[in-house]
Design a protein around this motif. Structure first.
Motif, PDB file in Angstrom:
ATOM      1  N   THR A 201     -46.136 -78.558  25.863  1.00 31.72           N
ATOM      2  CA  THR A 201     -47.139 -78.942  24.697  1.00 31.72           C
ATOM      3  C   THR A 201     -48.742 -77.823  25.359  1.00 31.72           C
ATOM      4  OG1 THR A 201     -49.103 -80.331  25.620  1.00 31.72           O
ATOM      5  CG2 THR A 201     -47.371 -81.319  24.359  1.00 31.72           C
ATOM      6  N   ILE A 202     -48.288 -77.246  26.048  1.00 34.46           N
ATOM      7  CA  ILE A 202     -49.091 -76.441  26.096  1.00 34.46           C
ATOM      8  C   ILE A 202     -48.942 -75.324  25.802  1.00 34.46           C
ATOM      9  CG2 ILE A 202     -50.456 -74.417  28.934  1.00 34.46           C
ATOM     10  CD1 ILE A 202     -50.556 -77.406  30.356  1.00 34.46           C
ATOM     11  N   ARG A 203     -49.875 -74.680  25.121  1.00 32.45           N
ATOM     12  CA  ARG A 203     -50.100 -73.405  24.452  1.00 32.45           C
ATOM     13  C   ARG A 203     -49.233 -73.815  23.496  1.00 32.45           C
ATOM     14  NH1 ARG A 203     -50.986 -71.050  28.830  1.00 32.45           N
ATOM     15  NH2 ARG A 203     -48.768 -70.513  29.201  1.00 32.45           N
ATOM     16  N   SER A 204     -48.787 -74.778  22.753  1.00 28.90           N
ATOM     17  CA  SER A 204     -47.928 -74.756  21.089  1.00 28.90           C
ATOM     18  C   SER A 204     -48.202 -74.436  20.615  1.00 28.90           C
ATOM     19  CB  SER A 204     -47.359 -76.613  21.694  1.00 28.90           C
ATOM     20  OG  SER A 204     -48.667 -77.585  21.605  1.00 28.90           O
ATOM     21  N   ILE A 205     -49.997 -74.981  20.317  1.00 26.78           N
ATOM     22  CA  ILE A 205     -50.525 -74.860  18.816  1.00 26.78           C
ATOM     23  C   ILE A 205     -50.714 -73.211  18.885  1.00 26.78           C
ATOM     24  CG2 ILE A 205     -52.964 -75.867  17.762  1.00 26.78           C
ATOM     25  CD1 ILE A 205     -50.449 -77.698  18.670  1.00 26.78           C
ATOM     26  N   ASN A 206     -50.570 -72.957  18.320  1.00 31.47           N
ATOM     27  CA  ASN A 206     -50.426 -70.883  18.654  1.00 31.47           C
ATOM     28  C   ASN A 206     -50.581 -70.307  16.493  1.00 31.47           C
ATOM     29  OD1 ASN A 206     -48.029 -71.583  17.154  1.00 31.47           O
ATOM     30  ND2 ASN A 206     -46.352 -71.124  19.009  1.00 31.47           N
ATOM     31  N   HIS A 207     -50.443 -69.349  17.020  1.00 29.93           N
ATOM     32  CA  HIS A 207     -50.900 -68.273  15.944  1.00 29.93           C
ATOM     33  C   HIS A 207     -49.772 -69.005  14.846  1.00 29.93           C
ATOM     34  CE1 HIS A 207     -50.369 -64.905  13.391  1.00 29.93           C
ATOM     35  NE2 HIS A 207     -51.705 -64.405  12.909  1.00 29.93           N
ATOM     36  N   ASP A 208     -48.473 -69.132  14.810  1.00 32.18           N
ATOM     37  CA  ASP A 208     -47.742 -69.535  13.960  1.00 32.18           C
ATOM     38  C   ASP A 208     -47.646 -70.469  13.194  1.00 32.18           C
ATOM     39  OD1 ASP A 208     -47.230 -66.735  13.925  1.00 32.18           O
ATOM     40  OD2 ASP A 208     -44.762 -66.964  14.605  1.00 32.18           O
ATOM     41  N   LEU A 209     -47.732 -71.373  13.727  1.00 27.13           N
ATOM     42  CA  LEU A 209     -47.806 -72.884  13.628  1.00 27.13           C
ATOM     43  C   LEU A 209     -49.729 -73.073  12.658  1.00 27.13           C
ATOM     44  CD1 LEU A 209     -46.381 -75.713  13.255  1.00 27.13           C
ATOM     45  CD2 LEU A 209     -48.049 -75.995  15.682  1.00 27.13           C
ATOM     46  N   VAL A 233     -54.060 -67.948  18.147  1.00 26.50           N
ATOM     47  CA  VAL A 233     -55.603 -68.856  17.536  1.00 26.50           C
ATOM     48  C   VAL A 233     -56.548 -67.626  17.285  1.00 26.50           C
ATOM     49  CG1 VAL A 233     -57.611 -70.886  17.216  1.00 26.50           C
ATOM     50  CG2 VAL A 233     -54.712 -71.352  17.513  1.00 26.50           C
ATOM     51  N   ILE A 234     -56.855 -67.120  18.010  1.00 27.70           N
ATOM     52  CA  ILE A 234     -58.619 -65.820  18.208  1.00 27.70           C
ATOM     53  C   ILE A 234     -57.829 -65.308  16.883  1.00 27.70           C
ATOM     54  CG2 ILE A 234     -59.977 -64.580  19.402  1.00 27.70           C
ATOM     55  CD1 ILE A 234     -59.952 -66.561  21.215  1.00 27.70           C
ATOM     56  N   GLN A 235     -56.751 -64.660  17.422  1.00 32.21           N
ATOM     57  CA  GLN A 235     -56.273 -63.458  16.376  1.00 32.21           C
ATOM     58  C   GLN A 235     -56.228 -64.389  15.405  1.00 32.21           C
ATOM     59  OE1 GLN A 235     -52.044 -62.063  17.182  1.00 32.21           O
ATOM     60  NE2 GLN A 235     -52.001 -60.800  15.336  1.00 32.21           N
ATOM     61  N   LEU A 236     -55.214 -65.197  14.415  1.00 32.74           N
ATOM     62  CA  LEU A 236     -55.454 -65.853  13.682  1.00 32.74           C
ATOM     63  C   LEU A 236     -56.563 -66.314  12.289  1.00 32.74           C
ATOM     64  CD1 LEU A 236     -53.347 -67.184  11.199  1.00 32.74           C
ATOM     65  CD2 LEU A 236     -53.604 -68.860  12.293  1.00 32.74           C
ATOM     66  N   LEU A 237     -57.727 -66.147  13.541  1.00 33.40           N
ATOM     67  CA  LEU A 237     -59.275 -66.490  12.727  1.00 33.40           C
ATOM     68  C   LEU A 237     -59.529 -64.891  12.057  1.00 33.40           C
ATOM     69  CD1 LEU A 237     -60.859 -69.229  15.391  1.00 33.40           C
ATOM     70  CD2 LEU A 237     -60.375 -69.246  12.787  1.00 33.40           C
ATOM     71  N   GLY A 238     -59.039 -64.355  13.068  1.00 37.34           N
ATOM     72  CA  GLY A 238     -60.057 -63.044  12.573  1.00 37.34           C
ATOM     73  C   GLY A 238     -59.126 -62.237  10.910  1.00 37.34           C
ATOM     74  N   GLU A 239     -57.623 -62.832  11.166  1.00 36.28           N
ATOM     75  CA  GLU A 239     -56.796 -62.241   9.665  1.00 36.28           C
ATOM     76  C   GLU A 239     -57.213 -63.240   8.936  1.00 36.28           C
ATOM     77  OE1 GLU A 239     -52.641 -61.715  12.813  1.00 36.28           O
ATOM     78  OE2 GLU A 239     -52.965 -62.797  11.579  1.00 36.28           O
ATOM     79  N   ARG A 240     -57.499 -64.427   9.081  1.00 34.38           N
ATOM     80  CA  ARG A 240     -57.383 -65.815   7.942  1.00 34.38           C
ATOM     81  C   ARG A 240     -58.949 -66.441   7.542  1.00 34.38           C
ATOM     82  NH1 ARG A 240     -52.720 -69.380   6.689  1.00 34.38           N
ATOM     83  NH2 ARG A 240     -54.771 -70.492   5.402  1.00 34.38           N
ATOM     84  N   THR A 241     -59.272 -65.316   7.401  1.00 33.94           N
ATOM     85  CA  THR A 241     -61.018 -66.205   7.248  1.00 33.94           C
ATOM     86  C   THR A 241     -61.202 -66.877   6.610  1.00 33.94           C
ATOM     87  OG1 THR A 241     -61.681 -64.788   4.960  1.00 33.94           O
ATOM     88  CG2 THR A 241     -61.665 -63.904   7.073  1.00 33.94           C
ATOM     89  N   ASP A 242     -60.835 -67.981   5.794  1.00 34.10           N
ATOM     90  CA  ASP A 242     -60.211 -69.323   4.993  1.00 34.10           C
ATOM     91  C   ASP A 242     -60.242 -70.051   6.157  1.00 34.10           C
ATOM     92  OD1 ASP A 242     -57.553 -68.132   4.805  1.00 34.10           O
ATOM     93  OD2 ASP A 242     -56.968 -70.111   4.265  1.00 34.10           O
ATOM     94  N   LEU A 243     -59.517 -70.322   7.070  1.00 37.22           N
ATOM     95  CA  LEU A 243     -59.400 -71.472   8.423  1.00 37.22           C
ATOM     96  C   LEU A 243     -60.683 -71.554   8.952  1.00 37.22           C
ATOM     97  CD1 LEU A 243     -56.017 -70.191   9.140  1.00 37.22           C
ATOM     98  CD2 LEU A 243     -56.482 -72.124   8.326  1.00 37.22           C
ATOM     99  N   LYS A 244     -61.075 -72.775   9.496  1.00 31.59           N
ATOM    100  CA  LYS A 244     -61.582 -72.876  10.139  1.00 31.59           C
ATOM    101  C   LYS A 244     -61.644 -73.489  11.742  1.00 31.59           C
ATOM    102  CE  LYS A 244     -65.524 -74.595   6.783  1.00 31.59           C
ATOM    103  NZ  LYS A 244     -65.513 -74.660   6.429  1.00 31.59           N
ATOM    104  N   ASP A 256     -66.584 -63.204  21.904  1.00 30.25           N
ATOM    105  CA  ASP A 256     -67.496 -63.288  20.534  1.00 30.25           C
ATOM    106  C   ASP A 256     -67.679 -64.727  19.770  1.00 30.25           C
ATOM    107  OD1 ASP A 256     -70.388 -63.639  19.559  1.00 30.25           O
ATOM    108  OD2 ASP A 256     -70.372 -61.842  18.885  1.00 30.25           O
ATOM    109  N   PHE A 257     -67.371 -65.823  19.848  1.00 29.80           N
ATOM    110  CA  PHE A 257     -67.285 -66.581  18.756  1.00 29.80           C
ATOM    111  C   PHE A 257     -68.323 -66.526  17.626  1.00 29.80           C
ATOM    112  CE2 PHE A 257     -64.770 -68.439  22.681  1.00 29.80           C
ATOM    113  CZ  PHE A 257     -63.348 -68.689  21.481  1.00 29.80           C
ATOM    114  N   GLN A 258     -68.863 -65.923  18.051  1.00 34.41           N
ATOM    115  CA  GLN A 258     -70.189 -65.317  16.966  1.00 34.41           C
ATOM    116  C   GLN A 258     -69.157 -64.737  15.245  1.00 34.41           C
ATOM    117  OE1 GLN A 258     -72.638 -67.713  17.358  1.00 34.41           O
ATOM    118  NE2 GLN A 258     -74.287 -66.092  16.567  1.00 34.41           N
ATOM    119  N   GLN A 259     -68.364 -63.990  16.379  1.00 35.19           N
ATOM    120  CA  GLN A 259     -68.003 -63.759  14.932  1.00 35.19           C
ATOM    121  C   GLN A 259     -67.287 -63.724  14.330  1.00 35.19           C
ATOM    122  OE1 GLN A 259     -64.405 -62.037  15.996  1.00 35.19           O
ATOM    123  NE2 GLN A 259     -63.915 -62.458  18.298  1.00 35.19           N
TER     124      GLN A 259
END
Ligand code: 3PG
Length: 305
Positions: A201-209, A233-244, A256-259
């Protein structure tokens, strides 16, 4: 016989008193090492300990080497990835956890995080409700079951996936059993993680999932931070601004998580099990398990072999 409580993040005082009662009623002595900042303090404290009660404290071969009298370590909580089980076995030390004892506390925090997020972190703007939303629970253990119970009270639609729990057991609780974790991410509005940190499970929650989630999806992690592939996950949050992304404990990544303001929240310390009730339940269970081990040789809840 000396029983040591070694907790970098202390129990509530009422829990320590409960543990003291159990230990002293059995005729043992209780020692306390709280809020320690150096490993050396832990090494010194275990030198004459017969048993140790810990939380997320790291117990490795060096600690076992420093504790010649040690016979048992009880992790007052669920996850025992902080204990080197092979080193424990090599030193003849029994390791136990106290499964389920803090599960409700963690489950309640899931909803604390969720309500905070869907109400826009209380910024005054209209948010949304949880009622009618689809919650996907990844891993249906003690915490996952409590999350399902509370979610029904909120009027949510609930699904779960667990690689080790038969679909029938999930469905028996009135929860829809998903066929895979991918299906859970594809269909849920919110996914709540309750998987342990294991090599699988380590690092299993990734960009694609995470990226499979529909518009406005929310990922909430009250499990170990290690299950998250932080870079993805950080990359995805940058790409998809609808996700929380909501997480009980800040990721390690130095970004910087402020972004991601308005879409990200982390607790400063791991807070899931940090309630008086959970501390009392897990702490007293740990003390009872130690007494049972010394008086009757009971090894129920042993996690190393
Ligand atoms: C657990 O594994 O039981 C929880 O993560 C709680 O950890 P804690 O005791 O460090 O709060």
């Amino acid at each position: 016989m000396k029983i040591l409580i070694a907790t970098e993040k202390p129990f509530a005082p009422v829990a320590v008193e409960g543990i003291r009662k159990e230990v002293e009623a059995a005729g043992y002595q209780l020692a306390l090492l709280e809020k320690y900042t150096e490993k050396q303090q832990l090494l010194a404290a275990v030198a004459d300990a017969d048993a140790v009660i810990i939380r997320s404290d790291k117990i490795d071969a060096e600690v076992f080497d420093a504790a010649p009298q040690l016979k048992i370590v009880v992790r007052a909580g669920a996850g025992y990835d902080n204990v080197d089980l092979d080193a424990a076995t090599a030193h003849g030390v029994v390791v136990m956890n106290t499964p389920g004892q803090n599960a409700n506390a963690v489950a309640e925090l899931v909803f604390g995080l969720l309500v905070y997020a869907v109400r826009n972190f209380y910024n005054g703007k209209a948010g949304t409700e949880l009622a009618g939303k689809h919650l996907g629970i990844l891993a249906y253990g003690n915490v996952g079951r409590n999350v399902a119970r509370i979610a029904k009270g909120f009027g949510m639609e609930v699904s779960a996936y667990d690689a080790f729990c038969p679909a029938e057991a999930i469905e028996a609780d009135g929860v829809k059993a998903a066929k895979s974790q991918e299906e859970l991410f594809d269909t849920a509005d919110i996914v709540s993680l309750h998987i342990p940190a294991t090599p699988e499970t380590i690092r299993s929650i990734n960009h694609d999932l995470f990226g499979r989630m529909k518009q406005g999806g929310i990922l909430v992690n009250t499990a170990r931070k290690e299950v998250i592939d932080e870079a993805g996950v950080i990359q995805l949050l940058g790409e998809r601004t609808d996700l929380k992304f909501l997480t009980d404990i800040k990721p390690d990544a130095d970004v910087d998580f402020q972004q991601f303001e308005g879409r990200y929240f982390s607790t400063p310390k791991k807070m899931g099990a940090q309630t008086a009730e959970a501390n009392i339940n897990a702490g007293i269970a740990a003390a009872k398990q130690i007494v049972g081990f010394f008086t009757e040789g009971c090894t129920r809840f042993q996690v190393n072999k």
